[in-house]
Design a protein around this motif. Structure first.
Motif, mmCIF file in Angstrom:
data_model
loop_
_atom_site.group_PDB
_atom_site.id
_atom_site.type_symbol
_atom_site.label_atom_id
_atom_site.label_comp_id
_atom_site.label_asym_id
_atom_site.label_seq_id
_atom_site.Cartn_x
_atom_site.Cartn_y
_atom_site.Cartn_z
ATOM 1 N N GLY A 1 4.040 1.695 -0.827
ATOM 2 C CA GLY A 1 4.895 1.863 -2.000
ATOM 3 C C GLY A 1 4.311 1.273 -3.251
ATOM 4 O O GLY A 1 5.008 0.610 -4.011
ATOM 5 N N ARG A 2 3.049 1.513 -3.471
ATOM 6 C CA ARG A 2 2.361 0.860 -4.587
ATOM 7 C C ARG A 2 2.964 1.190 -5.947
ATOM 8 O O ARG A 2 2.730 0.491 -6.910
ATOM 9 C CB ARG A 2 0.873 1.150 -4.547
ATOM 10 N N ARG A 3 3.765 2.243 -6.052
ATOM 11 C CA ARG A 3 4.392 2.587 -7.328
ATOM 12 C C ARG A 3 5.862 2.160 -7.387
ATOM 13 O O ARG A 3 6.525 2.368 -8.395
ATOM 14 C CB ARG A 3 4.291 4.089 -7.568
ATOM 15 N N ASP A 4 6.365 1.566 -6.317
ATOM 16 C CA ASP A 4 7.772 1.153 -6.232
ATOM 17 C C ASP A 4 7.874 -0.358 -6.452
ATOM 18 O O ASP A 4 7.297 -1.130 -5.691
ATOM 19 C CB ASP A 4 8.313 1.534 -4.852
ATOM 20 N N PRO A 5 8.611 -0.809 -7.477
ATOM 21 C CA PRO A 5 8.707 -2.247 -7.749
ATOM 22 C C PRO A 5 9.290 -3.047 -6.574
ATOM 23 O O PRO A 5 8.891 -4.176 -6.339
ATOM 24 C CB PRO A 5 9.625 -2.336 -8.966
ATOM 25 N N TRP B 1 6.809 -4.124 -4.029
ATOM 26 C CA TRP B 1 6.001 -5.280 -4.427
ATOM 27 C C TRP B 1 6.814 -6.564 -4.367
ATOM 28 O O TRP B 1 6.272 -7.638 -4.085
ATOM 29 C CB TRP B 1 5.461 -5.083 -5.841
ATOM 30 N N TRP C 1 0.824 -1.205 0.000
ATOM 31 C CA TRP C 1 0.000 0.000 0.000
ATOM 32 C C TRP C 1 0.862 1.261 0.000
ATOM 33 O O TRP C 1 0.643 2.170 -0.805
ATOM 34 C CB TRP C 1 -0.947 -0.005 1.198
#
Length: 147
Positions: free
Chosen positions: A63-67, A70, A61
């Motif tokens: 770092g939803r834009r950080d690979p 994920w 949640w």
């Protein structure tokens, strides 16, 4: 392959005992007597496993834009899928739980990357206190059994 049914000890066995150990005792499990960790002594010790799970899941949640944010939880998802959902090796959940332990320092390193520098001291203090508690607890259990 030997798949087992789920038990109430899954979260402590898989997420707790690799970090915060407890005594071992002989218990009957699926028709054989095996050495198993005992339940935690108090409810507060259950907070550590759930805290680790929440830390790793919150990365998605925050770092939803950080690979990288994920990658770490998805690596954990493989272990969860195989062991907790699929049921493989649940008799040895304590052993398989160690597969993900290296993710905690990686997640904390990522957290230092995204937090403002003003929060570093609070994180350092929280990690220092947690480390002292874990070392004290784990060493006391180990030294109690060395004869």
């Amino acid at each position: 392959l030997r798949f087992q049914t789920r038990s109430a000890d899954l979260v402590p066995d898989f997420f707790g005992h690799p970090l915060l150990i407890s005594d071992l005792e002989m218990r009957e499990l699926h028709g054989e007597t095996v050495l198993r960790p005992t339940p935690y002594d108090c409810w507060a010790m259950e907070l550590l496993p759930w805290g680790v799970v929440l830390l790793l899941l919150s990365m998605i949640w925050v770092g939803r834009r950080d690979p990288l944010a994920w990658a770490i939880p998805l690596y954990l998802a493989v272990d969860v899928a195989v062991h907790l959902i699929g049921g493989y090796g649940l008799d040895e959940a304590v052993i398989f739980g160690g597969h993900w332990v290296f993710l905690v320092p990686m997640a904390l390193g990522w957290l230092y990357h995204v937090l403002p520098k003003q929060a570093y001291r609070y994180m350092d203090l929280a990690l220092l206190l947690l480390s002292i508690y874990m070392c004290t607890h784990n060493l006391s259990v180990i030294l109690l059994h060395i004869k």
